[in-house]
Design a protein around this motif. Structure first.
Motif, PDB file in Angstrom:
ATOM      1  N   UNK A  93       0.839  -1.149   0.794  1.00  0.00           N
ATOM      2  CA  UNK A  93      -0.104   0.459   0.428  1.00  0.00           C
ATOM      3  C   UNK A  93       0.796   1.058   0.151  1.00  0.00           C
ATOM      4  N   UNK A  94       1.903   1.323   0.797  1.00  0.00           N
ATOM      5  CA  UNK A  94       2.942   2.861   1.183  1.00  0.00           C
ATOM      6  C   UNK A  94       3.410   2.207  -0.276  1.00  0.00           C
ATOM      7  N   UNK A  95       3.896   1.228  -1.109  1.00  0.00           N
ATOM      8  CA  UNK A  95       4.285   1.305  -2.497  1.00  0.00           C
ATOM      9  C   UNK A  95       2.779   2.163  -3.240  1.00  0.00           C
ATOM     10  N   UNK A  96       2.310   2.114  -3.085  1.00  0.00           N
ATOM     11  CA  UNK A  96       1.011   2.246  -4.625  1.00  0.00           C
ATOM     12  C   UNK A  96       1.182   3.745  -3.737  1.00  0.00           C
ATOM     13  N   UNK A  97       1.310   4.289  -3.107  1.00  0.00           N
ATOM     14  CA  UNK A  97       1.115   5.735  -2.692  1.00  0.00           C
ATOM     15  C   UNK A  97       2.420   6.578  -2.921  1.00  0.00           C
ATOM     16  N   UNK A  98       3.075   5.665  -3.449  1.00  0.00           N
ATOM     17  CA  UNK A  98       4.530   6.843  -3.718  1.00  0.00           C
ATOM     18  C   UNK A  98       4.476   7.949  -5.265  1.00  0.00           C
TER      19      UNK A  98
END
Length: 135
Positions: free
Chosen positions: A94-99
């Protein structure tokens, strides 16, 4: 193996697809169904076709999920996977998708323009605002 990084790069970095918290239910459902299947497999007598040493064994899919021989260890591993490993992996993805957050301005029904392109009304949706996205 090699397709997972390619899909993550495409979905998270190129297409900017956000991973939402409600999708965590899908991940947990899959993990729970796998644990349930490993229990059914252990007690149904299906057997493991890759183990043919001739000795009597649990025939577990994985040795860490040997429900007959090491029930306590299997329960501990299953609980750790369900309540620790899966949430950590999901939150990392999820953090990667918010980059690269998806920022759009509304341009009529069913049409959006990405930030950086020309918006007539110059109103750009931020992370706190909901914008309908059709996939």
């Amino acid at each position: 193996g090699g397709m997972v990084p390619a899909i993550m790069i495409d979905g998270f970095l190129l297409s900017c697809l956000p991973l939402r918290m409600k999708q965590f239910i899908l991940l947990e459902t899959g993990a729970f169904l796998f644990v349930l299947w490993s229990i059914i497999h252990a007690f149904s007598g299906i057997g493991n076709p890759y183990v043919d040493s001739g000795e009597k064994s649990d025939d577990a899919i994985y040795t860490s999920l040997a429900w007959k021989n090491n029930t306590v260890g299997a329960v501990i591993v299953a609980l750790i996977v369900l309540f620790v490993v899966s949430p950590i992996i999901f939150l990392f993805c999820r953090a990667l998708s918010r980059i690269r957050p998806r920022r759009m301005c509304e341009e009529g029904v069913g049409q959006q323009i990405y930030k950086g392109q020309h918006c007539e009304n110059e109103e750009v949706a931020t992370d706190g605002e909901a914008v309908a996205v059709v996939y």
